[in-house]
Write an enzyme that holds these catalytic residues in place. Structure first.
Site, PDB file in Angstrom:
ATOM      1  N   LYS A 113       0.822  -1.208   0.000  1.00  0.00           N
ATOM      2  CA  LYS A 113       0.000   0.000   0.000  1.00  0.00           C
ATOM      3  C   LYS A 113       0.864   1.269   0.000  1.00  0.00           C
ATOM      4  CE  LYS A 113      -4.029  -2.210   0.676  1.00  0.00           C
ATOM      5  NZ  LYS A 113      -3.670  -3.636   0.783  1.00  0.00           N
TER       6      LYS A 113
HETATM    7  C1  LIG Z   1      -4.325  -4.782   0.386  1.00  0.00           C
HETATM    8  C2  LIG Z   1      -3.536  -6.011   0.338  1.00  0.00           C
HETATM    9  C3  LIG Z   1      -3.824  -7.024  -0.592  1.00  0.00           C
HETATM   10  C4  LIG Z   1      -4.982  -6.930  -1.541  1.00  0.00           C
HETATM   11  O1  LIG Z   1      -4.789  -5.916  -2.512  1.00  0.00           O
HETATM   12  P1  LIG Z   1      -6.047  -5.366  -3.326  1.00  0.00           P
HETATM   13  O2  LIG Z   1      -5.509  -4.223  -4.105  1.00  0.00           O
HETATM   14  O3  LIG Z   1      -7.055  -4.934  -2.303  1.00  0.00           O
HETATM   15  O4  LIG Z   1      -6.545  -6.472  -4.168  1.00  0.00           O
HETATM   16  C5  LIG Z   1      -2.989  -8.130  -0.627  1.00  0.00           C
HETATM   17  N1  LIG Z   1      -1.949  -8.254   0.227  1.00  0.00           N
HETATM   18  C6  LIG Z   1      -1.655  -7.315   1.146  1.00  0.00           C
HETATM   19  C7  LIG Z   1      -0.529  -7.532   2.065  1.00  0.00           C
HETATM   20  C8  LIG Z   1      -2.430  -6.157   1.225  1.00  0.00           C
HETATM   21  O5  LIG Z   1      -2.127  -5.222   2.126  1.00  0.00           O
END
Ligand SMILES: *Cc1c(COP(=O)(O)O)cnc(C)c1O
Length: 496
Positions: A113
């Protein structure tokens, strides 16, 4: 360069600039903003291969943010991708056990993120300046664990903004929760929800589109925006690392120019993998985009049956950031796959809301042919962590393990031998308990924070600086509420 504007997935004729789309987060009709045209990569791969991560980001973002100057984009990118990332390359490709892992967790909060949320505050501030927006921006965010901390970290102390994060009180890992409730910064608010991520996300979406609340907000000199991947400003920065991964494989001689590669992405809200789809539409040579789900396999069922059905049991798993039944960004993919038919998309989303499901016709499904899907059970996830560790000494987190497991099954079933990249979305430290328990059951009894030291010994990877003193940091946020109380909590915080 031709202008690219942004339009809603649910209504024709409402076009806004990138700056407005980023500022407002979601379209007034509840739809998501998509570009009026997906731009093509117009440099050769050998030209691109000469760029570093920041330069590549500036180039790709310039194609989408046509109302921003190159100087504005460069400044934002330089502020975002600085030494708060623990690798100068920003993203890092590791090849272990014959698999390429695209590590996206070297930012301040140890999850992918950060790749977008380190940049979003700068894009937002620039967008506010460009549009003459003087109101204080209130970032409202629902989180399954990682977005919340990354958004808090990105926006803490940013002048002219407040950030409010709602997280499922019992649906995140201990490390995730601790990271959030210890957040410093006068403009930060963190609230637990007695419900799951979907409750939090629905609550936030409802607040966004509540006309009465919006009016009160405006009267008090505030405006809402979103740090969730419903904001197009979250999505665009994520395109960069897919192109970067391709270039890195080229630079290392693992592939030839033009050769197609597959990406396997651990998926929840469908934001990360959607960015890969945009990269493909821009001309990146992609074979398959493999959508990996955990036990909450609503997306796997959708890709295999054409029916999206959220009416099912919700499971709390060891990959909590994927514990989602309503994957918001699928709406954008459907919009493109259905020939940009907003009326159709609106009808599907209405069905999802009222009936809990919708079905897409064969011709829409045919437009999704670059996608494959799989899921991993909890046992398969654990087995993958063990398998990769035993074969190579490389420790992967639970989300990455879901993707690894799905990729193994996909390759076995299809005999597709194209070079494949597993998107590694979190550091194993963030899910230390579940990761170490996959290796040995005895760790179940050990405190999550004490496990950092064990993990350091086992993985030979240093405890990342941002979590080294996590246990000692004071808890600064203790509020918990029910989902239906969210509008009231927001009103109280803002004094409306
Ligand atoms: C948010 C997240 C996901 C999922 O990603 P999306 O964009 O919501 O599909 C997968 N792994 C981790 C560690 C995340 O923080």
């Amino acid at each position: 360069m031709t202008t690219i504007n942004y339009k809603s997935t649910r209504q024709e004729g409402h076009n806004v600039s990138a700056a407005t789309a980023i500022l407002t987060g979601i379209a007034p009709d509840g739809g998501l903003y998509v570009p009026t045209r997906i731009p093509k990569i117009d440099k050769t791969f050998s030209e691109l291969a000469a760029l570093n991560y920041r330069q590549l980001a500036v180039y790709l973002l310039s194609l989408y943010l046509t109302d921003f100057t190159e100087a504005e984009i460069t400044k934002a990118v330089d502020c975002a991708y600085d030494d708060k990332f623990r690798t100068p390359q920003i993203a890092q490709l590791e090849t272990k056990n014959n698999t390429h892992f695209l590590e996206l967790f070297h930012g301040p909060t140890l999850a992918f993120k950060d790749m977008a949320l380190a940049l979003l505050p700068y894009l937002l501030k620039t967008a506010a300046q460009k549009t003459g927006q003087k109101k204080e921006i209130v970032i409202l965010t629902a989180t399954s664990g990682d977005t919340g901390k990354a958004a808090l970290e990105g926006f803490a102390g940013v002048e002219g903004t407040k950030i409010i994060v709602f997280f499922p009180e019992h649906g995140v890992s201990r490390v995730q929760k601790r990271q959030m409730v210890t957040q410093r910064g006068k403009n930060t608010y963190v609230i637990g929800i007695e419900g799951n991520f979907d409750d939090a996300q629905n609550g936030v979406k409802a607040i966004f589109t509540d006309p009465v609340l919006r009016q009160k907000l405006a009267e008090n000199g505030y405006m809402f925006s979103s740090a969730n991947s419903i904001n197009i400003g979250r999505l665009l920065p994520q395109i960069v690392y897919y192109v970067w991964a391709y270039l890195e494989l080229l630079r290392r001689g693992c592939i030839k120019t033009g050769e197609k590669i597959n990406f396997c992405v651990p998926t929840g809200n469908f934001g990360n993998i959607l960015a890969a789809y945009y990269a493909e539409q821009m001309g990146l040579p992609v074979g398959k985009l493999i959508c990996a789900s955990n036990k909450n396999k609503v997306l796997f069922d959708f890709f295999t049956t054409k029916i999206y059905d959220r009416k099912r049991e919700f499971f709390v798993t060891s990959s909590p950031s994927m514990d989602i039944l309503i994957s918001s960004n699928l709406e954008r993919l459907l919009y493109h796959a259905a020939g940009e038919n907003s009326e159709q998309v609106r009808a599907w989303m209405e069905d999802l809301k009222t009936k809990g499901s919708y079905e897409i016709p064969a011709e829409t499904a045919a437009a999704l042919k670059s996608f494959a899907a799989g899921f991993a059970t909890e046992a398969e996830t654990k087995a993958s962590i063990r398998e990769v560790f035993e074969a190579s000494g490389y420790l992967i987190d639970t989300h990455t393990a879901v993707a690894y497991s799905v990729l193994q099954k996909y390759q076995k079933e299809t005999l597709d031998g194209a070079p494949a990249v597993v998107v590694a979305t979190a550091s194993p430290y963030k899910f230390s308990k579940d990761v170490l328990c996959a290796l040995e059951e005895k760790f179940a009894q050990v405190d999550d924070f004490a496990l950092f030291k064990e993990m350091e010994k086992i993985s030979q990877v240093e405890i990342p600086a941002p979590i080294r003193d996590l246990k000692e940091r004071p808890v600064l946020h203790r509020q918990v509420c029910r989902p239906e109380e969210m509008p009231q909590v927001v009103s109280e915080i803002l004094g409306l």
